[in-house]
Design an enzyme around this catalytic site. Sequence first.
Site, PDB file in Angstrom:
ATOM      1  N   CYS A 140      34.246  -6.106  37.760  1.00  0.00           N
ATOM      2  CA  CYS A 140      35.214  -5.790  37.365  1.00  0.00           C
ATOM      3  C   CYS A 140      36.148  -5.180  37.231  1.00  0.00           C
ATOM      4  O   CYS A 140      36.795  -4.389  37.941  1.00  0.00           O
ATOM      5  CB  CYS A 140      34.340  -4.674  36.695  1.00  0.00           C
ATOM      6  SG  CYS A 140      34.140  -3.565  35.192  1.00  0.00           S
TER       7      CYS A 140
ATOM      8  N   CYS B 284      36.090  -1.227  36.652  1.00  0.00           N
ATOM      9  CA  CYS B 284      35.107  -0.680  37.602  1.00  0.00           C
ATOM     10  C   CYS B 284      35.784   0.233  38.571  1.00  0.00           C
ATOM     11  O   CYS B 284      36.027   0.839  38.781  1.00  0.00           O
ATOM     12  CB  CYS B 284      34.023  -1.738  37.638  1.00  0.00           C
ATOM     13  SG  CYS B 284      33.380  -1.736  36.737  1.00  0.00           S
TER      14      CYS B 284
END
Length: 221
Positions: A30, A33
């Site tokens: 991600c 993230c």
Amino acid sequence: MTVNISSSNEWQRILGSSTVVVTDFYADWCGPCKMIAPTFESLSTKYSKPGKITFCKVNVDNQQSIAQTHGVRAMPTFLIFKNGAVAETIQGANPPALIAAVEKAVKLAGTSAPGASFKTPGRTLGGSSSGASTRRSGQAFGGQPWKFSPFHFFNVIITFFGLYFVSLFSFDPYKAAEKSHFNVNNPRDPPRPIQVNGQKVSGQGASARPGGVRTLADLGS
């Protein structure tokens, strides 16, 4: 310090032992993230407090059961728990929202920001809460009122000059001063009775030193 959750048991233990748990549900693949990860770590370093506030990271690929239990479907998702229950949810890489939510959680935990305890006024030893060390006018140390006494003042003057002249005209000034009748540390003779019209009157007579020398201290007794 951030705790990387490695099992469901560890997760349950942290939820039960810390008042507030701030959790980052993330994935290695991600991008958002990774973008917000430094902000999360900075908040963890600033606000972590054992037993009060704990920051955790949960890898959704490795701990799927934990993510499913809390209904996490988007990454990153930040869940803030208060006494084991979800108090707030932040989805997506939104640093301002995450910071605001964490600061709110700090208040929920009953803790203050670092350095807040140093904002109160200092105190000095024996001083008041404002740090002032002043005393009331007309009072000496110990809280007792100070009063000027002419009797004690003149008694000090007489004692000083008595010792001075005794030591001045002596071959051994120190010994002379030590044995002088003006030395207040010398033991005094017991009070002599006063005679009135050839009769002795006991009780209230002034005590005289050998040789008939009297100071104001003798008269005061």
